[in-house]
Design an enzyme around this catalytic site. Structure first.
Site, mmCIF file in Angstrom:
data_model
loop_
_atom_site.group_PDB
_atom_site.id
_atom_site.type_symbol
_atom_site.label_atom_id
_atom_site.label_comp_id
_atom_site.label_asym_id
_atom_site.label_seq_id
_atom_site.Cartn_x
_atom_site.Cartn_y
_atom_site.Cartn_z
ATOM 1 N N ASP A 39 0.837 -1.195 0.000
ATOM 2 C CA ASP A 39 0.000 0.000 0.000
ATOM 3 C C ASP A 39 0.875 1.250 0.000
ATOM 4 O O ASP A 39 2.036 1.235 -0.416
ATOM 5 C CB ASP A 39 -0.967 -0.034 1.186
ATOM 6 C CG ASP A 39 -2.268 0.700 0.908
ATOM 7 O OD1 ASP A 39 -2.287 1.932 1.016
ATOM 8 O OD2 ASP A 39 -3.275 0.041 0.583
ATOM 9 N N ASP A 40 0.336 2.355 0.466
ATOM 10 C CA ASP A 40 0.990 3.669 0.448
ATOM 11 C C ASP A 40 2.367 3.619 1.109
ATOM 12 O O ASP A 40 2.574 2.895 2.075
ATOM 13 C CB ASP A 40 0.094 4.655 1.194
ATOM 14 C CG ASP A 40 0.380 6.098 0.861
ATOM 15 O OD1 ASP A 40 1.389 6.366 0.185
ATOM 16 O OD2 ASP A 40 -0.410 6.954 1.291
ATOM 17 N N ARG A 69 -5.727 16.672 3.669
ATOM 18 C CA ARG A 69 -4.773 15.555 3.799
ATOM 19 C C ARG A 69 -3.414 15.940 3.202
ATOM 20 O O ARG A 69 -2.735 15.125 2.610
ATOM 21 C CB ARG A 69 -5.317 14.287 3.154
ATOM 22 C CG ARG A 69 -4.665 12.982 3.668
ATOM 23 C CD ARG A 69 -5.353 11.764 3.106
ATOM 24 N NE ARG A 69 -4.763 10.527 3.611
ATOM 25 C CZ ARG A 69 -3.925 9.748 2.913
ATOM 26 N NH1 ARG A 69 -3.571 10.087 1.699
ATOM 27 N NH2 ARG A 69 -3.451 8.641 3.435
ATOM 28 N N TRP A 86 -6.259 2.009 -6.920
ATOM 29 C CA TRP A 86 -6.266 3.403 -7.375
ATOM 30 C C TRP A 86 -7.112 4.221 -6.401
ATOM 31 O O TRP A 86 -8.317 4.109 -6.367
ATOM 32 C CB TRP A 86 -6.836 3.466 -8.779
ATOM 33 C CG TRP A 86 -6.763 4.784 -9.479
ATOM 34 C CD1 TRP A 86 -7.286 5.973 -9.067
ATOM 35 C CD2 TRP A 86 -6.143 5.036 -10.751
ATOM 36 N NE1 TRP A 86 -7.039 6.946 -10.001
ATOM 37 C CE2 TRP A 86 -6.337 6.405 -11.042
ATOM 38 C CE3 TRP A 86 -5.461 4.244 -11.665
ATOM 39 C CZ2 TRP A 86 -5.868 6.994 -12.228
ATOM 40 C CZ3 TRP A 86 -4.999 4.832 -12.829
ATOM 41 C CH2 TRP A 86 -5.193 6.185 -13.107
ATOM 42 N N ASP A 87 -6.453 5.095 -5.649
ATOM 43 C CA ASP A 87 -7.129 5.838 -4.582
ATOM 44 C C ASP A 87 -7.405 7.278 -5.000
ATOM 45 O O ASP A 87 -6.848 7.788 -5.980
ATOM 46 C CB ASP A 87 -6.284 5.801 -3.308
ATOM 47 C CG ASP A 87 -7.128 5.768 -2.041
ATOM 48 O OD1 ASP A 87 -8.292 6.203 -2.083
ATOM 49 O OD2 ASP A 87 -6.618 5.303 -0.998
ATOM 50 N N ASN A 97 -8.156 10.596 -2.404
ATOM 51 C CA ASN A 97 -8.330 10.843 -0.970
ATOM 52 C C ASN A 97 -8.740 12.254 -0.574
ATOM 53 O O ASN A 97 -8.555 12.637 0.576
ATOM 54 C CB ASN A 97 -7.041 10.470 -0.227
ATOM 55 C CG ASN A 97 -7.021 9.012 0.180
ATOM 56 O OD1 ASN A 97 -7.996 8.488 0.691
ATOM 57 N ND2 ASN A 97 -5.911 8.337 -0.079
ATOM 58 N N ASP A 107 -13.218 2.267 4.160
ATOM 59 C CA ASP A 107 -12.030 2.187 5.004
ATOM 60 C C ASP A 107 -12.340 1.564 6.358
ATOM 61 O O ASP A 107 -11.423 1.218 7.113
ATOM 62 C CB ASP A 107 -11.433 3.585 5.221
ATOM 63 C CG ASP A 107 -10.570 4.032 4.056
ATOM 64 O OD1 ASP A 107 -10.252 3.209 3.188
ATOM 65 O OD2 ASP A 107 -10.204 5.227 4.019
#
Length: 692
Positions: free
Chosen positions: A335-336, A412, A446-447, A449, A515
């Site tokens: 992930d990230d 964010r 593919w996010d 945010n 989430d």
């Protein structure tokens, strides 16, 4: 099937169980005739022969509530589906030009002084797909203020009830049903993406429809940007549903001479099988006609986010991969935190190259090791965003959405790239294509945010088009990547369930539902999600207990697994902290899921009991196989859960329970129920039945 009346002015579309009919009057008015149970062409002709009720006074319109696609202008008072203007005029005075039927699609073409408007209709199974194409065939530009994809007209009934899915981050897809009252009910998104607050779907029923009985009308929009659906009960009690891209009428785009614009699909479905029958029809439609490669099973994945957050290293990911493989996981996802200067959410977005300190030789060595363990390899990206602390932003601060003379709002710690710009599109294509070519990558999460806030485009003569063109560019980039890398699967995510709609589902293999990975909260989210979307696309994870990221709730591993097994199973806990007993139990659950996966991901879903505090359950039926997932949140003393009455079985068939070997007649299971044996708090079970 499309049938045409004898005078060429009545059109009837029919599926296996339903029909949709419309007609053109001698005065060129396009009127709705029928949407509901299947009828014959002769029935549609009889309906077409009925005259419109006359207007009784000057405060009413004879067209309102009857027109198939109301435009702005003339004696109309309903919300217009189409609003356009030029430098000289506003509104539409259209005239019918022609119709054609090609590849089972009906197209009705109207013209108005250089503007051509084509209404598209296609019946897929019992789902009617509608959209509109605008073509500027004149010399002067045309500004499109509003172009809805469709207006749906319901039959005149009493006591309509509206179902919708509302929510917020980590609490998406909450089902609510309310009586429809006079006036308009409007839902939508002003945020640049589909949004956590509403899914673009509504359902209306009357006469007290239940889960398995009664008429239900549903509409779902295939658009991943800002949108609006309005449900209006008119003064004469007629009900119409209008929806499309854009939230208000401030402007979508400007069509220069020769340019065209096609709206997203707004799909409609009628069912007389209650809310469950409507859901199963929606699910079948998406598996057959929307979701790419839907016949293929989605793999069990492991995602490292909740185990590591931003503090990742190649060796640490390799160890997690080894543990995941030992459980039987089939896809390992980093992930990230793998790219640029991404050690927190404050930096690195936009710099899509592996962090040289964390992955000195790039992602290929880790991907090769993951493949050697028998798993596929995946990564997380957020291409539409950029951190101010990034090489990309320092080089191109003009590439973000912003208003001249105003501050650039960070949410964010990130800004939104102006994806409508061709140079931004090419940069992202080059970066992502290079990334997917640099290592054996099988999967991309593919996010997205944050929402749009400063949706400006300095120097662009018509900056409003950014709202539409961003989505078109997002779709085009996904399409281009899928064509260049056909072996790569994509998951749509937007801080969880902020980008879930038929448009994004036509380009991705699954969606991240929320989430919120708490297994109890997920039951309500999944219950709402299932009203429209199938289990085949619903990603769900098993994470740690207590759930430290959200609410601290303690739950059993069985409850967590059975909750996540209702969709595409994933694991997201910190496996380095799981005991040998937990790992062994997890291994058994993963093996069981692989056995039931074809039935869960491709079978017909029946919601047996909603999650309302006590027992709840769903079942899936595929041919002779039946899978029941049951949960018990809490049990009061002296109140054993009642047997589960199953649905979708052959009442004359005999069914064997694979867990116990006991046999049951189908009629007994449907009328008297299956004893499941849940007890205590946070208990859960999987029951497999087979017709013998």
């Amino acid at each position: 099937m499309v049938e045409i009346g004898s005078a060429g002015r009545v059109w009837l579309l029919s599926g296996p169980a339903s029909s949709y009919a419309l007609r053109l009057t001698e005065d060129g008015e396009l009127l709705h005739l029928h949407w509901g149970a299947r009828i014959e062409l002769a029935d549609a002709e009889e309906l077409a022969a009925r005259p419109l009720p006359p207007s009784r006074d000057s405060f009413e319109s004879r067209l309102d509530g009857h027109e198939e696609y109301p435009v702005e202008g003339g004696a109309r008072f309903v919300r217009p589906a189409l609003s356009v203007r030029t430098d000289e005029v506003r509104g539409t005075e259209w005239a019918f030009a022609a119709y054609e039927v090609e590849d089972e699609e009906l197209r009705l073409r109207f013209t108005d002084h250089g503007l051509a408007v084509t209404l598209h209709y296609r019946m897929r199974d019992d789902v009617v797909e509608r959209r509109v194409t605008l073509a500027n065939e004149g010399p002067e530009p045309v500004e499109v203020l509003r172009a809805d994809s469709a207006t749906w007209t319901l039959p005149l009934r009493e006591g309509w009830r509206l179902s919708q899915l509302h929510g917020r981050w980590a609490a998406e897809s909450r089902l609510v049903r309310t009586d429809l009252t006079y006036g308009e009910k409007v839902i939508g998104s002003r945020r640049g993406h589909t949004g956590h607050q509403h899914l673009p779907w509504v359902a209306l029923d009357t006469d007290g429809a239940t889960e398995e009985r009664g008429e239900v009308y549903g509409c779902a929009l295939g658009w991943s940007g800002t949108w609006r659906i309005a449900v209006a009960q008119l003064p004469d009690a007629r009900v119409q549903i209008t929806g499309g891209a854009g939230y208000d009428d401030s402007g979508l785009l400007r069509l220069a001479a020769g340019e065209t614009f096609t709206t997203p699909v707004f799909a409609g479905l009628w069912s007389d099988g209650g809310f469950g029958g409507a859901s199963r029809a929606w699910h079948a439609y998406q598996r057959r006609h929307v979701v790419p490669d839907a016949g293929r099973d989605r793999p069990v994945l492991y995602n490292s986010w909740e185990a590591t957050y931003f503090d990742i290293s190649e060796d640490q990911q390799r160890e997690l991969a080894r543990r995941a493989a030992s459980l039987g996981v089939e896809l390992f996802v980093v992930d990230d935190g793998w790219f640029g200067a991404r050690t927190s959410d404050r930096a690195g977005l936009g710099d899509w190259t592996p962090n040289p300190e964390r992955f000195p030789a790039g992602l290929k060595p880790l991907a090769d090791d993951v493949h050697a363990l028998g798993m596929q390899f995946g990564i997380w990206v957020e291409p539409e965003m950029v951190n101010p602390d990034s090489d990309l932003y320092r080089a191109h601060p003009d590439w973000v959405q912003f208003m001249p003379g105003r501050g650039r709002t960070e949410l964010r710690n990130q800004l939104v790239l102006n994806l409508a710009r061709p140079d931004v599109q090419e940069y992202l294509w080059e970066r992502l294509d290079t990334l997917l070519s640099s290592a054996p990558i099988d999967y991309v999460k593919w996010d997205f945010n944050r929402c749009f806030t400063d949706a400006g485009w300095p120097g662009e003569p018509y900056p409003q088009k950014l709202w539409v063109e961003h989505v078109h560019a997002f779709y085009a980039l996904l399409d281009r990547l899928r064509a260049a890398h056909p072996g790569v699967a994509f998951e749509a995510c937007s801080g969880g369930g902020g980008r879930i709609d038929l448009g994004v589902m036509s380009r991705t293999d699954q969606v991240w539902t929320s989430d919120n990975t708490d297994p109890l909260d997920r039951l309500a989210i999944q219950h709402g999600f299932s009203q429209i979307h199938p289990a085949r696309v619903m990603a769900a994870w098993v994470t740690d207990s207590p759930n430290e990221q959200l609410n601290g709730r303690v739950s059993t591993l069985a409850f967590r697994f059975v909750s996540a097994m209702a969709g595409v199973l994933g694991v997201g806990g910190d496996l380095s902290r799981w005991s040998e007993r937990e790992l062994a139990e997890a291994r058994d659950w993963v093996a069981l899921y692989k056995e039931i996966r074809p039935v869960v991901q491709h079978g017909d879903l029946y919601r047996l009991r909603p999650p309302a505090g006590g027992p709840s359950a769903v079942s899936y039926v595929l041919g002779d196989e039946v899978v029941v997932l049951a949960w018990l949140q809490a049990q009061h003393y002296g109140e054993p859960p009642a047997p589960l009455r199953l649905r979708g079985l052959d009442p004359k068939g005999m069914y064997e329970c694979r867990e116990t070997g006991e046999t049951y007649r189908g009629a007994v299971l449907m009328h008297h129920g299956l004893p499941v044996g849940l007890r205590g708090d946070f208990d859960a079970k999987v029951v497999r039945l087979r017709r013998i």
